[in-house]
Design a protein around this motif. Structure first.
Motif, PDB file in Angstrom:
ATOM      1  N   UNK A 128      33.610-117.034 -36.559  1.00  0.00           N
ATOM      2  CA  UNK A 128      34.472-118.587 -36.869  1.00  0.00           C
ATOM      3  C   UNK A 128      34.411-119.244 -35.823  1.00  0.00           C
ATOM      4  N   UNK A 129      33.641-120.472 -35.382  1.00  0.00           N
ATOM      5  CA  UNK A 129      33.111-121.373 -34.277  1.00  0.00           C
ATOM      6  C   UNK A 129      33.940-122.619 -34.178  1.00  0.00           C
ATOM      7  N   UNK A 130      34.514-123.497 -33.106  1.00  0.00           N
ATOM      8  CA  UNK A 130      35.071-123.873 -32.934  1.00  0.00           C
ATOM      9  C   UNK A 130      36.083-124.140 -33.826  1.00  0.00           C
ATOM     10  N   UNK A 131      36.813-122.917 -34.176  1.00  0.00           N
ATOM     11  CA  UNK A 131      37.892-122.240 -34.840  1.00  0.00           C
ATOM     12  C   UNK A 131      39.354-123.196 -33.716  1.00  0.00           C
ATOM     13  N   UNK A 185      40.913-109.623 -43.739  1.00  0.00           N
ATOM     14  CA  UNK A 185      40.855-109.296 -42.216  1.00  0.00           C
ATOM     15  C   UNK A 185      40.400-107.750 -42.835  1.00  0.00           C
ATOM     16  N   UNK A 186      40.741-107.780 -44.357  1.00  0.00           N
ATOM     17  CA  UNK A 186      41.071-106.015 -44.490  1.00  0.00           C
ATOM     18  C   UNK A 186      39.885-105.424 -45.253  1.00  0.00           C
ATOM     19  N   UNK A 229      35.917-110.497 -37.347  1.00  0.00           N
ATOM     20  CA  UNK A 229      36.330-112.044 -37.898  1.00  0.00           C
ATOM     21  C   UNK A 229      36.091-111.854 -36.614  1.00  0.00           C
ATOM     22  N   UNK A 230      35.351-113.481 -35.795  1.00  0.00           N
ATOM     23  CA  UNK A 230      35.465-113.105 -34.699  1.00  0.00           C
ATOM     24  C   UNK A 230      35.357-114.894 -34.563  1.00  0.00           C
ATOM     25  N   UNK A 231      35.898-115.481 -33.127  1.00  0.00           N
ATOM     26  CA  UNK A 231      36.415-116.746 -33.567  1.00  0.00           C
ATOM     27  C   UNK A 231      36.073-117.676 -31.720  1.00  0.00           C
ATOM     28  N   UNK A 249      46.438-117.405 -34.552  1.00  0.00           N
ATOM     29  CA  UNK A 249      45.423-116.349 -35.200  1.00  0.00           C
ATOM     30  C   UNK A 249      44.905-115.386 -35.940  1.00  0.00           C
ATOM     31  N   UNK A 250      45.910-115.616 -37.685  1.00  0.00           N
ATOM     32  CA  UNK A 250      46.067-113.446 -37.522  1.00  0.00           C
ATOM     33  C   UNK A 250      45.398-113.340 -38.340  1.00  0.00           C
ATOM     34  N   UNK A 251      43.990-113.591 -38.737  1.00  0.00           N
ATOM     35  CA  UNK A 251      42.790-113.223 -38.829  1.00  0.00           C
ATOM     36  C   UNK A 251      41.621-112.528 -38.933  1.00  0.00           C
ATOM     37  N   UNK A 252      41.926-113.023 -37.154  1.00  0.00           N
ATOM     38  CA  UNK A 252      41.517-113.009 -35.992  1.00  0.00           C
ATOM     39  C   UNK A 252      41.153-111.691 -35.626  1.00  0.00           C
ATOM     40  N   UNK A 253      39.466-110.757 -35.427  1.00  0.00           N
ATOM     41  CA  UNK A 253      39.796-109.263 -34.681  1.00  0.00           C
ATOM     42  C   UNK A 253      39.629-109.994 -33.629  1.00  0.00           C
ATOM     43  N   UNK A 254      38.882-110.410 -33.000  1.00  0.00           N
ATOM     44  CA  UNK A 254      38.985-111.484 -31.555  1.00  0.00           C
ATOM     45  C   UNK A 254      38.050-112.444 -31.345  1.00  0.00           C
ATOM     46  N   UNK A 255      38.568-113.324 -30.478  1.00  0.00           N
ATOM     47  CA  UNK A 255      38.713-114.791 -30.438  1.00  0.00           C
ATOM     48  C   UNK A 255      38.065-115.099 -28.314  1.00  0.00           C
TER      49      UNK A 255
END
Length: 246
Positions: A181-184, A195-196, A201-203, A214-220
Protein backbone atom coordinates in the motif's frame (compact mmCIF):
# COMPACT_ATOMS: atom_id res chain seq x y z
CA UNK A 1 9.20 -5.35 -7.36
CA UNK A 2 6.51 -7.57 -8.88
CA UNK A 3 6.44 -11.10 -7.53
CA UNK A 4 4.88 -12.90 -10.50
CA UNK A 5 4.16 -11.39 -13.93
CA UNK A 6 0.91 -13.31 -14.15
CA UNK A 7 -0.37 -11.58 -11.02
CA UNK A 8 0.63 -8.02 -11.83
CA UNK A 9 -2.02 -5.65 -10.64
CA UNK A 10 -2.06 -2.06 -9.55
CA UNK A 11 -5.17 -0.72 -7.87
CA UNK A 12 -5.40 3.04 -8.29
CA UNK A 13 -8.59 4.44 -6.86
CA UNK A 14 -9.70 8.06 -6.91
CA UNK A 15 -12.84 8.75 -4.87
CA UNK A 16 -14.46 12.12 -4.28
CA UNK A 17 -15.73 12.41 -0.73
CA UNK A 18 -19.35 13.47 -0.50
CA UNK A 19 -19.19 14.24 3.21
CA UNK A 20 -17.63 17.24 4.89
CA UNK A 21 -13.95 17.91 4.22
CA UNK A 22 -11.60 16.33 6.75
CA UNK A 23 -8.61 18.43 5.71
CA UNK A 24 -9.31 21.11 8.25
CA UNK A 25 -5.75 21.93 9.28
CA UNK A 26 -4.28 25.06 7.78
CA UNK A 27 -1.04 25.10 9.80
CA UNK A 28 2.28 25.03 8.01
CA UNK A 29 5.47 23.63 9.46
CA UNK A 30 9.04 23.93 8.29
CA UNK A 31 10.71 20.53 8.05
CA UNK A 32 10.28 18.32 11.11
CA UNK A 33 10.98 20.98 13.72
CA UNK A 34 7.63 20.91 15.53
CA UNK A 35 7.19 22.73 18.80
CA UNK A 36 5.05 21.31 21.60
CA UNK A 37 2.49 24.08 21.08
CA UNK A 38 2.16 23.32 17.38
CA UNK A 39 1.92 19.60 18.00
CA UNK A 40 -0.80 19.87 20.65
CA UNK A 41 -2.71 22.48 18.66
CA UNK A 42 -2.67 20.36 15.53
CA UNK A 43 -3.67 17.24 17.48
CA UNK A 44 -6.72 19.05 18.82
CA UNK A 45 -7.62 20.33 15.37
CA UNK A 46 -7.23 16.85 13.91
CA UNK A 47 -9.57 15.42 16.54
CA UNK A 48 -12.20 18.06 15.72
CA UNK A 49 -11.96 17.46 11.97
CA UNK A 50 -12.14 13.70 12.51
CA UNK A 51 -15.25 14.09 14.63
CA UNK A 52 -16.75 16.25 11.88
CA UNK A 53 -16.20 13.50 9.30
CA UNK A 54 -17.54 10.80 11.61
CA UNK A 55 -20.64 12.86 12.28
CA UNK A 56 -21.30 13.47 8.59
CA UNK A 57 -24.56 12.09 7.26
CA UNK A 58 -23.67 9.10 5.03
CA UNK A 59 -27.17 9.18 3.55
CA UNK A 60 -26.14 12.22 1.52
CA UNK A 61 -23.91 10.06 -0.68
CA UNK A 62 -24.92 8.49 -3.93
CA UNK A 63 -24.79 4.94 -2.59
CA UNK A 64 -28.09 3.10 -2.68
CA UNK A 65 -29.58 1.49 0.41
CA UNK A 66 -29.83 -2.26 0.22
CA UNK A 67 -31.64 -4.76 2.42
CA UNK A 68 -28.95 -7.39 1.86
CA UNK A 69 -25.29 -6.79 2.63
CA UNK A 70 -23.65 -8.71 -0.19
CA UNK A 71 -19.89 -9.10 0.05
CA UNK A 72 -19.68 -7.98 3.66
CA UNK A 73 -19.04 -10.09 6.72
CA UNK A 74 -22.22 -9.75 8.75
CA UNK A 75 -20.53 -10.49 12.07
CA UNK A 76 -18.04 -7.66 11.68
CA UNK A 77 -18.80 -4.40 13.48
CA UNK A 78 -19.57 -1.32 11.45
CA UNK A 79 -17.22 0.85 13.52
CA UNK A 80 -14.22 0.27 15.76
CA UNK A 81 -13.49 2.84 18.45
CA UNK A 82 -9.86 3.14 19.51
CA UNK A 83 -7.75 5.25 21.83
CA UNK A 84 -4.36 5.94 20.28
CA UNK A 85 -1.32 7.28 22.09
CA UNK A 86 1.31 9.40 20.36
CA UNK A 87 4.54 11.10 21.26
CA UNK A 88 6.46 13.18 18.77
CA UNK A 89 10.21 12.66 18.50
CA UNK A 90 12.35 15.60 19.47
CA UNK A 91 9.80 17.30 21.71
CA UNK A 92 11.10 18.19 25.17
CA UNK A 93 8.06 16.86 26.98
CA UNK A 94 7.82 13.32 28.37
CA UNK A 95 4.01 13.36 28.34
CA UNK A 96 2.13 11.54 25.62
CA UNK A 97 -0.97 12.65 23.79
CA UNK A 98 -4.00 10.40 23.52
CA UNK A 99 -6.66 10.59 20.82
CA UNK A 100 -10.01 8.91 20.38
CA UNK A 101 -10.61 7.74 16.82
CA UNK A 102 -13.35 5.80 15.08
CA UNK A 103 -12.50 3.46 12.24
CA UNK A 104 -14.85 2.50 9.42
CA UNK A 105 -14.64 -1.26 8.82
CA UNK A 106 -16.55 -1.14 5.53
CA UNK A 107 -18.83 -3.94 6.75
CA UNK A 108 -22.39 -4.14 8.14
CA UNK A 109 -23.45 -1.00 6.26
CA UNK A 110 -26.78 -0.42 4.45
CA UNK A 111 -25.07 0.38 1.15
CA UNK A 112 -24.59 -1.48 -2.09
CA UNK A 113 -22.52 -0.38 -5.06
CA UNK A 114 -23.66 -1.69 -8.46
CA UNK A 115 -20.87 -2.25 -10.96
CA UNK A 116 -21.03 0.14 -13.92
CA UNK A 117 -18.80 -0.26 -16.99
CA UNK A 118 -16.36 2.62 -17.44
CA UNK A 119 -14.42 3.38 -20.63
CA UNK A 120 -10.86 4.42 -19.77
CA UNK A 121 -9.78 5.22 -23.33
CA UNK A 122 -10.27 8.78 -24.53
CA UNK A 123 -9.77 10.15 -28.04
CA UNK A 124 -7.90 13.44 -27.73
CA UNK A 125 -7.62 16.13 -30.43
CA UNK A 126 -4.49 15.58 -32.48
CA UNK A 127 -3.82 19.20 -33.37
CA UNK A 128 -3.81 20.72 -29.87
CA UNK A 129 -3.62 19.12 -26.41
CA UNK A 130 -6.79 19.78 -24.36
CA UNK A 131 -4.79 20.82 -21.27
CA UNK A 132 -2.70 23.80 -20.26
CA UNK A 133 0.13 23.94 -17.72
CA UNK A 134 -2.13 25.50 -15.10
CA UNK A 135 -4.45 22.49 -15.31
CA UNK A 136 -1.75 20.46 -13.55
CA UNK A 137 -1.16 22.93 -10.73
CA UNK A 138 -2.04 21.78 -7.22
CA UNK A 139 -4.24 23.77 -4.90
CA UNK A 140 -1.38 23.76 -2.38
CA UNK A 141 2.03 23.98 -4.07
CA UNK A 142 3.96 23.86 -0.77
CA UNK A 143 6.22 20.93 0.04
CA UNK A 144 4.25 17.82 1.03
CA UNK A 145 6.72 17.14 3.83
CA UNK A 146 5.47 20.22 5.66
CA UNK A 147 1.82 19.23 5.32
CA UNK A 148 2.41 15.68 6.57
CA UNK A 149 4.88 16.56 9.33
CA UNK A 150 2.07 16.30 11.91
CA UNK A 151 -0.04 13.09 11.95
CA UNK A 152 -3.64 13.51 10.82
CA UNK A 153 -5.70 10.58 12.04
CA UNK A 154 -8.70 11.43 9.89
CA UNK A 155 -10.57 10.07 6.88
CA UNK A 156 -10.33 11.82 3.53
CA UNK A 157 -13.35 9.95 2.13
CA UNK A 158 -16.72 9.24 3.71
CA UNK A 159 -18.06 5.92 5.02
CA UNK A 160 -19.86 4.77 1.85
CA UNK A 161 -16.69 5.33 -0.17
CA UNK A 162 -14.69 3.32 2.38
CA UNK A 163 -17.27 0.53 2.27
CA UNK A 164 -17.16 0.39 -1.53
CA UNK A 165 -13.38 0.21 -1.51
CA UNK A 166 -13.25 -2.44 1.24
CA UNK A 167 -15.68 -4.70 -0.61
CA UNK A 168 -13.72 -4.23 -3.84
CA UNK A 169 -10.54 -5.38 -2.13
CA UNK A 170 -12.31 -8.39 -0.61
CA UNK A 171 -13.71 -9.47 -3.97
CA UNK A 172 -10.58 -8.90 -6.08
CA UNK A 173 -7.46 -9.62 -3.99
CA UNK A 174 -6.74 -13.31 -3.61
CA UNK A 175 -5.95 -14.82 -0.22
CA UNK A 176 -2.26 -15.37 0.41
CA UNK A 177 -1.21 -12.33 -1.60
CA UNK A 178 1.72 -10.04 -0.84
CA UNK A 179 0.32 -6.50 -0.85
CA UNK A 180 2.01 -3.10 -0.93
CA UNK A 181 0.00 0.00 0.00
CA UNK A 182 1.83 3.12 -1.19
CA UNK A 183 1.03 6.63 0.07
CA UNK A 184 -0.57 4.90 3.04
CA UNK A 185 -1.75 6.22 6.39
CA UNK A 186 -3.27 5.01 9.67
CA UNK A 187 -5.91 3.10 7.67
CA UNK A 188 -5.57 1.15 4.43
CA UNK A 189 -9.30 0.36 3.99
CA UNK A 190 -8.58 -3.38 3.73
CA UNK A 191 -11.12 -5.89 5.07
CA UNK A 192 -10.65 -6.84 8.72
CA UNK A 193 -9.59 -10.39 7.87
CA UNK A 194 -6.72 -9.37 5.56
CA UNK A 195 -3.94 -9.47 8.20
CA UNK A 196 -4.80 -13.16 8.70
CA UNK A 197 -5.59 -14.15 5.12
CA UNK A 198 -2.78 -12.28 3.35
CA UNK A 199 0.85 -13.37 3.42
CA UNK A 200 2.24 -9.85 3.82
CA UNK A 201 0.93 -6.28 3.90
CA UNK A 202 3.61 -3.62 3.55
CA UNK A 203 3.21 0.13 3.28
CA UNK A 204 5.02 3.36 2.58
CA UNK A 205 3.78 6.78 3.61
CA UNK A 206 4.79 10.32 4.46
CA UNK A 207 4.25 10.09 8.21
CA UNK A 208 5.76 7.09 10.09
CA UNK A 209 3.58 7.75 13.16
CA UNK A 210 0.41 7.38 11.10
CA UNK A 211 1.75 4.12 9.66
CA UNK A 212 2.55 2.90 13.18
CA UNK A 213 -1.15 3.15 14.06
CA UNK A 214 -2.16 1.05 11.03
CA UNK A 215 -2.77 -2.34 12.67
CA UNK A 216 -3.25 -4.12 9.33
CA UNK A 217 0.38 -3.74 8.28
CA UNK A 218 3.08 -6.38 8.52
CA UNK A 219 5.77 -3.74 8.04
CA UNK A 220 6.06 -0.13 6.89
CA UNK A 221 8.58 2.41 5.67
CA UNK A 222 8.21 6.16 6.07
CA UNK A 223 9.22 7.73 2.77
CA UNK A 224 8.61 10.86 0.71
CA UNK A 225 8.25 9.48 -2.80
CA UNK A 226 8.41 13.01 -4.22
CA UNK A 227 12.05 13.23 -3.17
CA UNK A 228 12.99 9.55 -3.35
CA UNK A 229 10.71 7.73 -5.82
CA UNK A 230 12.54 4.40 -5.51
CA UNK A 231 10.57 1.98 -3.35
CA UNK A 232 12.60 0.20 -0.63
CA UNK A 233 11.75 -3.34 -1.77
CA UNK A 234 13.37 -6.01 -3.89
CA UNK A 235 12.05 -6.94 -7.31
CA UNK A 236 9.31 -9.57 -7.48
CA UNK A 237 8.10 -8.83 -3.94
CA UNK A 238 4.39 -8.11 -4.35
CA UNK A 239 1.31 -9.43 -6.10
CA UNK A 240 -0.82 -6.32 -5.63
CA UNK A 241 -0.06 -2.63 -5.17
CA UNK A 242 -2.76 -0.26 -3.93
CA UNK A 243 -2.84 3.54 -3.84
CA UNK A 244 -5.95 5.36 -2.65
CA UNK A 245 -6.88 9.07 -2.61
CA UNK A 246 -3.22 10.13 -2.76
Amino acid sequence: MWKNPSFRRVVLVAITATGSSSLALGLQYGGNDISRFKFLSSAAATFVSSASMIGANPASCNAKDAASKEGSIKNNPRYIDQELEMQMDGIDNPRKRGMLVQRFTGDSTPYSFPVTPVRLVKEWPKDKPPFEDRDFERQDENDDGSFYAVPRLVYHIDEPAVASLTQYYRNNISAGSDILDICSSWVSHYPLEFPKTMKRISATGMNPLELKFNDQLTDFEGRNLNKDPKLPYKDNSFDVVTCVVS
